[in-house]
Design a protein around this motif. Structure first.
Motif, PDB file in Angstrom:
ATOM      1  N   THR A 196       0.813  -1.224   0.000  1.00 18.33           N
ATOM      2  CA  THR A 196       0.000   0.000   0.000  1.00 18.33           C
ATOM      3  C   THR A 196       0.841   1.265   0.000  1.00 18.33           C
ATOM      4  O   THR A 196       0.573   2.209  -0.747  1.00 18.33           O
ATOM      5  CB  THR A 196      -0.949   0.005   1.218  1.00 18.33           C
ATOM      6  OG1 THR A 196      -1.756  -1.170   1.188  1.00 18.33           O
ATOM      7  CG2 THR A 196      -1.852   1.233   1.205  1.00 18.33           C
ATOM      8  N   ILE A 197       1.868   1.308   0.843  1.00 15.26           N
ATOM      9  CA  ILE A 197       2.663   2.541   0.954  1.00 15.26           C
ATOM     10  C   ILE A 197       4.145   2.318   0.682  1.00 15.26           C
ATOM     11  O   ILE A 197       4.954   3.245   0.805  1.00 15.26           O
ATOM     12  CB  ILE A 197       2.502   3.184   2.349  1.00 15.26           C
ATOM     13  CG1 ILE A 197       2.904   2.196   3.446  1.00 15.26           C
ATOM     14  CG2 ILE A 197       1.075   3.677   2.556  1.00 15.26           C
ATOM     15  CD1 ILE A 197       2.942   2.814   4.840  1.00 15.26           C
ATOM     16  N   GLY A 198       4.502   1.072   0.326  1.00 12.38           N
ATOM     17  CA  GLY A 198       5.892   0.806  -0.016  1.00 12.38           C
ATOM     18  C   GLY A 198       6.835   0.741   1.165  1.00 12.38           C
ATOM     19  O   GLY A 198       8.057   0.801   0.996  1.00 12.38           O
ATOM     20  N   THR A 199       6.300   0.597   2.354  1.00 15.60           N
ATOM     21  CA  THR A 199       7.108   0.545   3.565  1.00 15.60           C
ATOM     22  C   THR A 199       6.576  -0.544   4.487  1.00 15.60           C
ATOM     23  O   THR A 199       5.357  -0.657   4.662  1.00 15.60           O
ATOM     24  CB  THR A 199       7.076   1.894   4.320  1.00 15.60           C
ATOM     25  OG1 THR A 199       7.494   2.944   3.445  1.00 15.60           O
ATOM     26  CG2 THR A 199       7.990   1.863   5.540  1.00 15.60           C
ATOM     27  N   ALA A 200       7.458  -1.330   5.065  1.00 14.97           N
ATOM     28  CA  ALA A 200       7.035  -2.356   6.020  1.00 14.97           C
ATOM     29  C   ALA A 200       6.487  -1.695   7.266  1.00 14.97           C
ATOM     30  O   ALA A 200       6.931  -0.615   7.671  1.00 14.97           O
ATOM     31  CB  ALA A 200       8.205  -3.257   6.369  1.00 14.97           C
ATOM     32  N   ALA A 201       5.508  -2.338   7.907  1.00 20.67           N
ATOM     33  CA  ALA A 201       4.863  -1.762   9.084  1.00 20.67           C
ATOM     34  C   ALA A 201       5.849  -1.515  10.222  1.00 20.67           C
ATOM     35  O   ALA A 201       5.704  -0.551  10.976  1.00 20.67           O
ATOM     36  CB  ALA A 201       3.726  -2.675   9.558  1.00 20.67           C
ATOM     37  N   ASP A 202       6.881  -2.363  10.340  1.00 19.96           N
ATOM     38  CA  ASP A 202       7.810  -2.203  11.456  1.00 19.96           C
ATOM     39  C   ASP A 202       8.740  -1.006  11.297  1.00 19.96           C
ATOM     40  O   ASP A 202       9.540  -0.716  12.189  1.00 19.96           O
ATOM     41  CB  ASP A 202       8.613  -3.484  11.687  1.00 19.96           C
ATOM     42  CG  ASP A 202       9.479  -3.883  10.502  1.00 19.96           C
ATOM     43  OD1 ASP A 202       9.553  -3.117   9.519  1.00 19.96           O
ATOM     44  OD2 ASP A 202      10.091  -4.969  10.573  1.00 19.96           O
ATOM     45  N   ALA A 203       8.630  -0.292  10.172  1.00 21.96           N
ATOM     46  CA  ALA A 203       9.418   0.924   9.962  1.00 21.96           C
ATOM     47  C   ALA A 203       8.578   2.188  10.142  1.00 21.96           C
ATOM     48  O   ALA A 203       9.035   3.288   9.828  1.00 21.96           O
ATOM     49  CB  ALA A 203      10.036   0.905   8.570  1.00 21.96           C
ATOM     50  N   LEU A 204       7.336   2.026  10.665  1.00 18.61           N
ATOM     51  CA  LEU A 204       6.409   3.156  10.739  1.00 18.61           C
ATOM     52  C   LEU A 204       6.325   3.794  12.121  1.00 18.61           C
ATOM     53  O   LEU A 204       5.472   4.639  12.358  1.00 18.61           O
ATOM     54  CB  LEU A 204       5.019   2.703  10.281  1.00 18.61           C
ATOM     55  CG  LEU A 204       4.920   2.299   8.801  1.00 18.61           C
ATOM     56  CD1 LEU A 204       3.518   1.787   8.480  1.00 18.61           C
ATOM     57  CD2 LEU A 204       5.291   3.461   7.893  1.00 18.61           C
ATOM     58  N   GLY A 205       7.172   3.383  13.049  1.00 18.61           N
ATOM     59  CA  GLY A 205       7.299   4.100  14.306  1.00 18.61           C
ATOM     60  C   GLY A 205       6.386   3.701  15.439  1.00 18.61           C
ATOM     61  O   GLY A 205       6.348   4.382  16.474  1.00 18.61           O
ATOM     62  N   VAL A 206       5.644   2.595  15.313  1.00 20.81           N
ATOM     63  CA  VAL A 206       4.744   2.174  16.390  1.00 20.81           C
ATOM     64  C   VAL A 206       5.556   1.516  17.507  1.00 20.81           C
ATOM     65  O   VAL A 206       6.393   0.651  17.260  1.00 20.81           O
ATOM     66  CB  VAL A 206       3.666   1.201  15.873  1.00 20.81           C
ATOM     67  CG1 VAL A 206       2.792   0.704  17.021  1.00 20.81           C
ATOM     68  CG2 VAL A 206       2.814   1.874  14.812  1.00 20.81           C
ATOM     69  N   ARG A 207       5.314   1.932  18.760  1.00 22.05           N
ATOM     70  CA  ARG A 207       5.987   1.357  19.922  1.00 22.05           C
ATOM     71  C   ARG A 207       5.114   0.382  20.686  1.00 22.05           C
ATOM     72  O   ARG A 207       5.585  -0.640  21.186  1.00 22.05           O
ATOM     73  CB  ARG A 207       6.402   2.482  20.875  1.00 22.05           C
ATOM     74  CG  ARG A 207       7.236   1.998  22.064  1.00 22.05           C
ATOM     75  CD  ARG A 207       7.376   3.057  23.149  1.00 22.05           C
ATOM     76  NE  ARG A 207       6.190   3.140  23.998  1.00 22.05           N
ATOM     77  CZ  ARG A 207       5.421   4.200  24.120  1.00 22.05           C
ATOM     78  NH1 ARG A 207       5.688   5.296  23.431  1.00 22.05           N
ATOM     79  NH2 ARG A 207       4.359   4.183  24.925  1.00 22.05           N
ATOM     80  N   LYS A 243       2.452 -12.484  15.495  1.00 22.20           N
ATOM     81  CA  LYS A 243       2.287 -11.859  14.181  1.00 22.20           C
ATOM     82  C   LYS A 243       2.258 -10.338  14.300  1.00 22.20           C
ATOM     83  O   LYS A 243       2.940  -9.626  13.547  1.00 22.20           O
ATOM     84  CB  LYS A 243       1.011 -12.364  13.510  1.00 22.20           C
ATOM     85  CG  LYS A 243       0.729 -11.674  12.170  1.00 22.20           C
ATOM     86  CD  LYS A 243      -0.607 -12.101  11.580  1.00 22.20           C
ATOM     87  CE  LYS A 243      -0.500 -13.429  10.901  1.00 22.20           C
ATOM     88  NZ  LYS A 243      -1.728 -13.759  10.113  1.00 22.20           N
ATOM     89  N   LEU A 244       1.461  -9.827  15.241  1.00 22.11           N
ATOM     90  CA  LEU A 244       1.358  -8.386  15.414  1.00 22.11           C
ATOM     91  C   LEU A 244       2.704  -7.769  15.786  1.00 22.11           C
ATOM     92  O   LEU A 244       3.105  -6.735  15.236  1.00 22.11           O
ATOM     93  CB  LEU A 244       0.325  -8.060  16.492  1.00 22.11           C
ATOM     94  CG  LEU A 244      -1.142  -8.174  16.094  1.00 22.11           C
ATOM     95  CD1 LEU A 244      -2.026  -8.183  17.329  1.00 22.11           C
ATOM     96  CD2 LEU A 244      -1.538  -7.028  15.169  1.00 22.11           C
ATOM     97  N   GLU A 245       3.413  -8.389  16.707  1.00 24.53           N
ATOM     98  CA  GLU A 245       4.676  -7.813  17.167  1.00 24.53           C
ATOM     99  C   GLU A 245       5.746  -7.868  16.082  1.00 24.53           C
ATOM    100  O   GLU A 245       6.559  -6.932  15.950  1.00 24.53           O
ATOM    101  CB  GLU A 245       5.130  -8.517  18.444  1.00 24.53           C
ATOM    102  CG  GLU A 245       4.186  -8.257  19.619  1.00 24.53           C
ATOM    103  CD  GLU A 245       4.731  -8.684  20.959  1.00 24.53           C
ATOM    104  OE1 GLU A 245       4.286  -8.124  21.976  1.00 24.53           O
ATOM    105  OE2 GLU A 245       5.601  -9.571  20.991  1.00 24.53           O
ATOM    106  N   GLU A 246       5.759  -8.947  15.302  1.00 22.85           N
ATOM    107  CA  GLU A 246       6.738  -9.035  14.219  1.00 22.85           C
ATOM    108  C   GLU A 246       6.415  -8.063  13.092  1.00 22.85           C
ATOM    109  O   GLU A 246       7.313  -7.435  12.520  1.00 22.85           O
ATOM    110  CB  GLU A 246       6.802 -10.469  13.698  1.00 22.85           C
ATOM    111  CG  GLU A 246       7.452 -11.447  14.675  1.00 22.85           C
ATOM    112  CD  GLU A 246       7.477 -12.872  14.153  1.00 22.85           C
ATOM    113  OE1 GLU A 246       6.844 -13.129  13.092  1.00 22.85           O
ATOM    114  OE2 GLU A 246       8.114 -13.726  14.794  1.00 22.85           O
TER     115      GLU A 246
END
Length: 448
Positions: free
Chosen positions: A209-220, A238-241
């Motif tokens: 969708t945005i060309g970026t993996a979710a783990d690079a989006l800054g969620v802590r 799954k969510l944490e990975e």
């Protein structure tokens, strides 16, 4: 002005009180609440009179067993008898400032009134749960629960965030995957809240969708609730990975508050950390007998609201079926912990074996990445009991050949029989065949 936590560990000092201190605090609140309800709720005055009980004789939480349960159908009947908020309304119309609605999956929604005091109480309940989940004042939060239809996952969660000093970005699940991911990429909020299956799907779609993996989006930190499953090991992993963040569960409901159980960093169950605001009982769902909340105990949660004004409930049967996972915790919270395994009225009985859909979901998730983890129980029978094998629809992942598909189906059938003592017949379907989650809860049972 936003409330600030009393310590680095807990939102409220109540969460770490001793058993004796907790009992004293709760019993005082209970006596006051029952007197208020008896004086102000026509519904409860009638109910107590018909049952031949005097609520003023209840002096402790243990005495609650003398009072009758409140069933969901009784509340529906009460709402039908007197609109807008039923015979159980206990505050004057002039004091009502907000009305929330349930999903109404079995008919008209249930409506719950709130006074300003009730909103503050709901916010305090939610703050304790979210603080346990790792949410902190000054953080920013992407709102991935449903914002529409008056659901408690909408405006009440916004109010809880503001009460805590958290900046809510109220996009809502209805906005869809693309919108939520683009806002996350633009704003980089540290917190994410939503249902577990939807947030997992959201994370999976990020690269495309945005060309970026979710783990690079800054969620802590992630808080999940609204449906069973957030505490399943496979779902949590799954969510944490996917997001590179902690994922913890919370639990609540429309009738008592938005959220009032929260999982701490130990991640082995949700704490009961609001004994001053809700009296909780664990009962045998078949007999109604009260059970001690000791480790390993199972049963249904029953709630009595404390300090509530507009729509207070006494011994309300939630049908939430839980297992007590512990009675102590390294985090210092003294309230026992539970894991919700499903709703009592969702439980199936397959050839005499009690079965919750979440248990099957966990087993199917173990077969990722050959399977996607998506599954449904196809109930080809009336009611909740069957003598037939369990019919499972399971998605296989794109690229899995026919030989591997046959092995997958056989392996899942063997795993279900071994773990749950139930015979299953697995019907495999291609990836993305089953409807993906959005703002509506995932129903793991499909009636045919």
């Amino acid at each position: 002005m936003a409330v600030r936590p009393h310590s680095a560990e807990h939102w409220s000092a109540v969460e770490s009180l001793s058993t004796a201190q907790t009992a004293e605090l709760q019993n005082r609140a209970l006596v006051d609440q029952l007197a208020y309800v008896n004086s102000n709720s026509e519904f409860y005055r009638r109910k107590f009179a018909e049952a031949g009980v005097d609520p003023t004789t209840v002096r402790t939480a243990a005495d609650l067993a003398e009072l009758p349960f409140t069933e969901k159908q009784e509340l529906r009947d009460s709402l039908e008898a007197r609109r807008p908020l039923g015979l159980h309304q206990a505050a004057p119309d002039a004091d009502i400032v907000q009305i929330q609605a349930s999903s109404g999956t079995t008919g008209s929604p249930s409506y719950v009134g709130l006074t300003r005091s009730d909103i503050a109480l709901w916010s305090e309940l939610g703050a304790r749960a979210l603080y346990a989940n790792g949410f902190r004042p000054g953080d920013r939060m992407l709102h991935g629960l449903g914002m529409s239809k008056g659901f408690v996952g909408g405006i009440p969660v916004l109010q809880i965030a503001q009460y805590m000093g958290i900046v809510d970005i109220p996009i809502g699940a209805e906005a869809g995957v693309d919108r939520l991911l683009r806002v996350q990429a633009d704003q980089r909020p540290e917190l994410l809240i939503g249902t577990p299956n939807f947030l997992a799907f959201l994370g999976e779609q990020a690269p495309a969708t945005i060309g970026t993996a979710a783990d690079a989006l800054g969620v802590r930190a992630i808080s999940v609730g609204g449906e069973p499953g957030g505490g399943l090991p496979a779902t949590r992993q799954k969510l944490e990975e996917l997001w590179g963040a902690t994922s913890r569960e919370m639990l609540g409901g429309t009738d008592l508050g938005c959220m009032y159980w929260g999982e701490c960093e130990a991640q082995d169950g949700m704490h009961h950390h609001c004994p001053d605001l809700i009296a909780v009982e664990l009962i045998d769902p078949d007999t109604g007998a009260v059970k001690a909340p000791v480790e390993g105990a199972e049963g249904e949660l029953v709630y009595t609201a404390l300090g509530r004004q507009a729509s207070p409930l006494v011994r309300f049967r939630t049908r939430d079926h839980v297992v007590v996972t512990g009675t102590s915790c390294p985090c210092g919270r003294t309230g026992y912990k539970v894991r919700c395994v499903g709703r009592t009225d969702d439980m199936l009985i397959v050839r005499g074996i009690n079965l919750f859909p979440s248990a099957v979901k966990q087993l199917v998730s173990e077969f990722e990445p050959v399977a996607t983890g998506e599954m449904r129980i196809r109930a080809d029978f009336d009611g909740h009991s069957t003598q037939k094998p369990l019919q499972l629809v399971v998605e296989y992942t794109d690229g899995v050949d026919e030989t591997a598909q046959q092995k997958l189906a056989a392996d899942i059938e063997t795993r279900v029989r071994s773990a749950l003592n139930v015979k299953a017949i697995v019907n495999l379907v291609p990836e993305l065949t089953l409807k993906r989650p959005d703002h509506v809860k995932v129903n793991l049972i499909e009636r045919v």
